[in-house]
Design an enzyme around this catalytic site. Structure first.
Site, PDB file in Angstrom:
ATOM      1  N   ILE A 157       0.834  -1.241  -0.012  1.00  0.00           N
ATOM      2  CA  ILE A 157       0.244   0.108   0.032  1.00  0.00           C
ATOM      3  C   ILE A 157       0.822   1.058   0.003  1.00  0.00           C
ATOM      4  O   ILE A 157       1.729   1.312   0.884  1.00  0.00           O
ATOM      5  CB  ILE A 157      -0.826   0.026   1.239  1.00  0.00           C
ATOM      6  CG1 ILE A 157      -1.927  -1.241   1.130  1.00  0.00           C
ATOM      7  CG2 ILE A 157      -1.867   1.183   1.185  1.00  0.00           C
ATOM      8  CD1 ILE A 157      -2.457  -1.580   2.297  1.00  0.00           C
ATOM      9  N   HIS A 158       0.798   1.832  -1.128  1.00  0.00           N
ATOM     10  CA  HIS A 158       2.078   2.964  -1.317  1.00  0.00           C
ATOM     11  C   HIS A 158       1.329   4.390  -1.361  1.00  0.00           C
ATOM     12  O   HIS A 158       0.590   4.370  -2.342  1.00  0.00           O
ATOM     13  CB  HIS A 158       2.834   2.688  -2.732  1.00  0.00           C
ATOM     14  CG  HIS A 158       4.004   3.401  -2.808  1.00  0.00           C
ATOM     15  ND1 HIS A 158       5.155   3.169  -2.199  1.00  0.00           N
ATOM     16  CD2 HIS A 158       4.023   4.342  -3.646  1.00  0.00           C
ATOM     17  CE1 HIS A 158       6.115   3.896  -2.612  1.00  0.00           C
ATOM     18  NE2 HIS A 158       5.388   4.868  -3.391  1.00  0.00           N
ATOM     19  N   ARG A 194      -3.132  10.281   6.600  1.00  0.00           N
ATOM     20  CA  ARG A 194      -3.616   9.445   5.512  1.00  0.00           C
ATOM     21  C   ARG A 194      -4.713   8.533   6.235  1.00  0.00           C
ATOM     22  O   ARG A 194      -5.171   8.395   7.229  1.00  0.00           O
ATOM     23  CB  ARG A 194      -2.358   8.307   5.126  1.00  0.00           C
ATOM     24  CG  ARG A 194      -1.398   9.009   4.293  1.00  0.00           C
ATOM     25  CD  ARG A 194      -0.407   8.087   4.112  1.00  0.00           C
ATOM     26  NE  ARG A 194       0.284   7.988   5.184  1.00  0.00           N
ATOM     27  CZ  ARG A 194       1.563   7.152   4.998  1.00  0.00           C
ATOM     28  NH1 ARG A 194       2.035   6.412   4.002  1.00  0.00           N
ATOM     29  NH2 ARG A 194       2.421   7.004   6.212  1.00  0.00           N
ATOM     30  N   GLY A 249       2.250  13.241   0.526  1.00  0.00           N
ATOM     31  CA  GLY A 249       2.720  13.938   1.463  1.00  0.00           C
ATOM     32  C   GLY A 249       2.155  13.726   2.846  1.00  0.00           C
ATOM     33  O   GLY A 249       1.994  14.242   3.824  1.00  0.00           O
ATOM     34  N   LYS A 255       0.107   1.587   9.839  1.00  0.00           N
ATOM     35  CA  LYS A 255      -0.446   1.156   8.604  1.00  0.00           C
ATOM     36  C   LYS A 255      -0.908  -0.479   8.857  1.00  0.00           C
ATOM     37  O   LYS A 255      -1.956  -0.615   8.257  1.00  0.00           O
ATOM     38  CB  LYS A 255       0.495   1.107   7.317  1.00  0.00           C
ATOM     39  CG  LYS A 255      -0.282   0.824   5.982  1.00  0.00           C
ATOM     40  CD  LYS A 255       0.760   0.755   4.882  1.00  0.00           C
ATOM     41  CE  LYS A 255       1.453   1.995   4.576  1.00  0.00           C
ATOM     42  NZ  LYS A 255       2.250   2.316   3.407  1.00  0.00           N
ATOM     43  N   CYS A 265      10.898   6.758  -0.966  1.00  0.00           N
ATOM     44  CA  CYS A 265       9.470   6.232  -1.495  1.00  0.00           C
ATOM     45  C   CYS A 265       9.602   5.589  -2.831  1.00  0.00           C
ATOM     46  O   CYS A 265       9.149   4.490  -3.094  1.00  0.00           O
ATOM     47  CB  CYS A 265       8.481   7.463  -1.682  1.00  0.00           C
ATOM     48  SG  CYS A 265       8.210   8.477   0.057  1.00  0.00           S
ATOM     49  N   GLU A 288       1.115   7.999  -2.728  1.00  0.00           N
ATOM     50  CA  GLU A 288       1.942   8.733  -3.868  1.00  0.00           C
ATOM     51  C   GLU A 288       2.905   9.682  -3.300  1.00  0.00           C
ATOM     52  O   GLU A 288       2.728  10.597  -2.196  1.00  0.00           O
ATOM     53  CB  GLU A 288       0.715   9.423  -4.585  1.00  0.00           C
ATOM     54  CG  GLU A 288       1.251  10.595  -5.651  1.00  0.00           C
ATOM     55  CD  GLU A 288       0.186  11.164  -6.370  1.00  0.00           C
ATOM     56  OE1 GLU A 288       0.215  11.261  -7.407  1.00  0.00           O
ATOM     57  OE2 GLU A 288      -0.738  11.837  -5.574  1.00  0.00           O
ATOM     58  N   CYS A 289       4.036   9.680  -4.021  1.00  0.00           N
ATOM     59  CA  CYS A 289       5.206  10.625  -3.696  1.00  0.00           C
ATOM     60  C   CYS A 289       5.719  11.018  -4.764  1.00  0.00           C
ATOM     61  O   CYS A 289       6.409  10.574  -5.605  1.00  0.00           O
ATOM     62  CB  CYS A 289       6.175   9.783  -2.764  1.00  0.00           C
ATOM     63  SG  CYS A 289       7.687  10.887  -2.357  1.00  0.00           S
ATOM     64  N   ASP A 314       0.983  12.445  10.225  1.00  0.00           N
ATOM     65  CA  ASP A 314       0.366  11.475   9.209  1.00  0.00           C
ATOM     66  C   ASP A 314      -1.124  11.848   9.189  1.00  0.00           C
ATOM     67  O   ASP A 314      -1.765  11.368  10.161  1.00  0.00           O
ATOM     68  CB  ASP A 314       0.806  10.148   9.517  1.00  0.00           C
ATOM     69  CG  ASP A 314       0.244   9.105   8.541  1.00  0.00           C
ATOM     70  OD1 ASP A 314      -0.236   9.329   7.516  1.00  0.00           O
ATOM     71  OD2 ASP A 314       1.207   7.977   8.213  1.00  0.00           O
ATOM     72  N   CYS A 353      13.801  11.026   0.420  1.00  0.00           N
ATOM     73  CA  CYS A 353      12.986  10.147   0.839  1.00  0.00           C
ATOM     74  C   CYS A 353      13.433   8.410   0.522  1.00  0.00           C
ATOM     75  O   CYS A 353      14.277   8.564  -0.459  1.00  0.00           O
ATOM     76  CB  CYS A 353      11.363  10.383   0.650  1.00  0.00           C
ATOM     77  SG  CYS A 353      11.031  10.007  -1.014  1.00  0.00           S
TER      78      CYS A 353
END
Length: 185
Positions: free
Chosen positions: A44-45, A121, A86, A147, A61, A47-48, A119, A59
């Site tokens: 589960i990534h 997210r 971010g 996560k 990422c 966006e960067c 964070d 980073c």
């Protein structure tokens, strides 16, 4: 939630299937192998743009994304690519956070100085995506215990680490992820 058609996506890491899931005007991606294992390997990534596209060394990422794509192409699974730049503060604010980091703030301090949590997210869409594919158990490629906790609300989670090689530009960033965000590095 709207779901796109599936399409083939040949990459330098292998051949994948790509599909988009749209909710609340955010378009997330699933990049997966044609077949999934019983307990698929899942990244589960978030966006960067700076790391994933521009190959920023600030980073880990982009490196983590490439490691995941390489492993998943061989071990059968999927990447759920979340449009939460971010850590959920968006690209504009991320660049402002970068400017604060240039002045000595760490990644957590910069987000907080801009009025955000460390964070922001949200992983609810992940539960919907996994349900769509009838997945109830995954091997999650992550170093982030928060996560794991968030995804465990939707499916049974086993963890596998994902370690990118540090460089002189991201050593402090990685140390902050470990010390302040609890990452398992």
């Amino acid at each position: 939630m709207e779901i796109s058609n599936q399409a083939n996506l040949p990459t330098k890491f292998g051949n994948f299937i790509i599909q988009s899931f749209k909710e609340d005007n955010l378009e997330h991606l699933v990049i997966m192998t044609k077949e999934l294992s019983r307990t698929p390997l899942v990244r589960i990534h978030s966006e960067c743009l700076t790391g994933d596209v521009l190959a920023s060394k600030k980073c880990d990422c982009g490196d983590e994304l490439h490691i995941a794509m390489n492993r998943i192409s061989k071990e059968k699974g999927m990447i759920i690519y979340l449009r939460q730049e971010g850590r959920g503060i968006g690209l504009f604010n991320k660049i402002n956070a970068y400017a604060l980091q240039d002045k000595g703030y760490d990644t957590v301090e910069a987000n907080e100085a801009l009025g955000f949590a460390s964070d922001n997210r949200d992983y609810k869409i992940v539960g919907k995506i996994l349900k769509h594919f009838n997945i109830d158990e995954i091997c999650l490629l992550t170093n982030n215990p928060k996560k794991i906790e968030a995804i465990s609300k939707f499916v049974s989670v086993k963890r596998d680490s994902i370690i990118a090689t540090p460089n002189k530009y991201n050593k402090k960033y990685l140390m902050v992820k470990k010390q302040k965000l609890g990452h398992l590095l």
